[in-house]
Design an enzyme around this catalytic site. Structure first.
Site, PDB file in Angstrom:
ATOM      1  N   PRO A 133       0.830  -1.209   0.000  1.00 38.78           N
ATOM      2  CA  PRO A 133       0.000   0.000   0.000  1.00 38.78           C
ATOM      3  C   PRO A 133       0.863   1.257   0.000  1.00 38.78           C
ATOM      4  O   PRO A 133       1.861   1.335   0.715  1.00 38.78           O
ATOM      5  CB  PRO A 133      -0.805  -0.129   1.298  1.00 38.78           C
ATOM      6  CG  PRO A 133      -0.846  -1.589   1.567  1.00 38.78           C
ATOM      7  CD  PRO A 133       0.470  -2.126   1.083  1.00 38.78           C
ATOM      8  N   GLU A 134       0.489   2.220  -0.825  1.00 39.87           N
ATOM      9  CA  GLU A 134       1.237   3.459  -0.928  1.00 39.87           C
ATOM     10  C   GLU A 134       0.484   4.580  -0.218  1.00 39.87           C
ATOM     11  O   GLU A 134      -0.516   4.341   0.456  1.00 39.87           O
ATOM     12  CB  GLU A 134       1.490   3.783  -2.402  1.00 39.87           C
ATOM     13  CG  GLU A 134       2.277   2.691  -3.115  1.00 39.87           C
ATOM     14  CD  GLU A 134       2.610   3.034  -4.554  1.00 39.87           C
ATOM     15  OE1 GLU A 134       2.636   4.236  -4.900  1.00 39.87           O
ATOM     16  OE2 GLU A 134       2.834   2.110  -5.351  1.00 39.87           O
TER      17      GLU A 134
END
Length: 287
Positions: free
Chosen positions: A2-3
């Site tokens: 996840p960014e």
């Protein structure tokens, strides 16, 4: 992994359910994640009230009334899920999440209103830290991070200064968390495409007008992803188990062989491996 948009989406989704609530019980189903859990973890967080949530790069920040902040990194496959009141008799049944495996529920925080926050991580690349809130910026996990790309400190001028004299490739420079914090492979590919900059160019060779376009593209692609709810890739989920959908709007990421969506461009999206990661770009319009 996840960014920034995914973590920001989680922060916004969790905030109404966590902020102002008190942690009344903690279940630890193992002593470690990627790293050992903090010493006396359960005792240090039990009874604490949760202050407004924050985010730094890809870290979710949960400030506590004890003067410490719970720092959460999801790693490759970590998820934070809310178990609704009324499902206590059927642990493991999460709304919109039929594929979840309860044996990967490693940390469970029970809240005073009956909700339970569950950290589920099949691969255990995520981790949790506890650090004094007043010294948070000096913690080794956060101290070396660069500017937030959605903050007031981010600008084309700052990006130009960070690129000056750097021979590393522009994509690698954007992935360097010491230069810009929170960017990952997905959104760097997308921003470079929108700015029409080839990912294999040296950072120092990017001209000022191109940097102007790049800074704007970084903000635009992150804003769009957050508005759309983040990107769902493989085993990522929102805090309530629902799916994001920004992946349907990717211009180049994971679209190898498809027509470039840039108006007037006749190129096709190509893929090559760069530093062990897939890089997607259009050779025709990214120069």
């Amino acid at each position: 992994m996840p960014e920034l948009p995914e973590i920001e989406t989680i922060r916004r989704g969790l905030a109404p359910h966590l902020e102002g609530r008190r942690i009344v019980d903690v279940t630890l189903n193992r002593p470690d994640l990627r790293f050992p859990l903090p010493e006396r973890f359960a005792a240090r967080v039990t009874g604490a009230a949760i202050a407004p949530l924050g985010r730094r790069a890809k870290y979710l920040l949960v400030p506590l009334s004890t003067g410490e902040t719970l720092v959460i990194h999801l790693g490759m496959s970590g998820r934070l899920l809310l178990l609704r009141p009324g499902l206590a008799e059927a642990p493991g049944r999460f709304h919109h999440d039929p594929g979840r495996l309860p044996q990967h529920d490693h940390v469970i925080l029970a809240l005073a209103d009956g909700y339970r926050l569950v950290f589920n991580d099949p691969r255990r690349f995520g981790f949790m830290l506890l650090a004094p809130t007043q010294d948070l910026d000096a913690h080794p996990a956060l101290a070396g991070l660069g500017v937030e790309p959605l903050g007031n400190g981010f600008s084309a001028g700052l990006l130009a200064a960070r690129f000056a004299g750097r021979r590393m490739l522009v994509k690698a420079a954007l992935l360097d968390q010491r230069i810009v914090a929170g960017l990952g492979n997905i959104y760097v590919c997308e921003a470079l495409h929108r700015a029409r900059i080839a990912p294999a160019r040296p950072a120092h060779a990017i001209a000022a007008p191109e940097i102007d376009r790049l800074a704007a593209a970084i903000r635009d692609v992150l804003d769009a992803a957050i508005r759309a709810g983040g990107s769902t890739l493989r085993d990522y989920r929102h805090e309530d188990g629902s799916l994001g959908y920004f992946q349907h709007d990717f211009h180049v990421y994971d679209r190898e062989g498809e027509a470039c969506p840039t108006p007037g461009c006749s190129g096709r999206v190509a893929r090559f491996v760069q530093a062990g990661r897939s890089t997607f770009h259009c050779p025709a319009c990214q120069v």
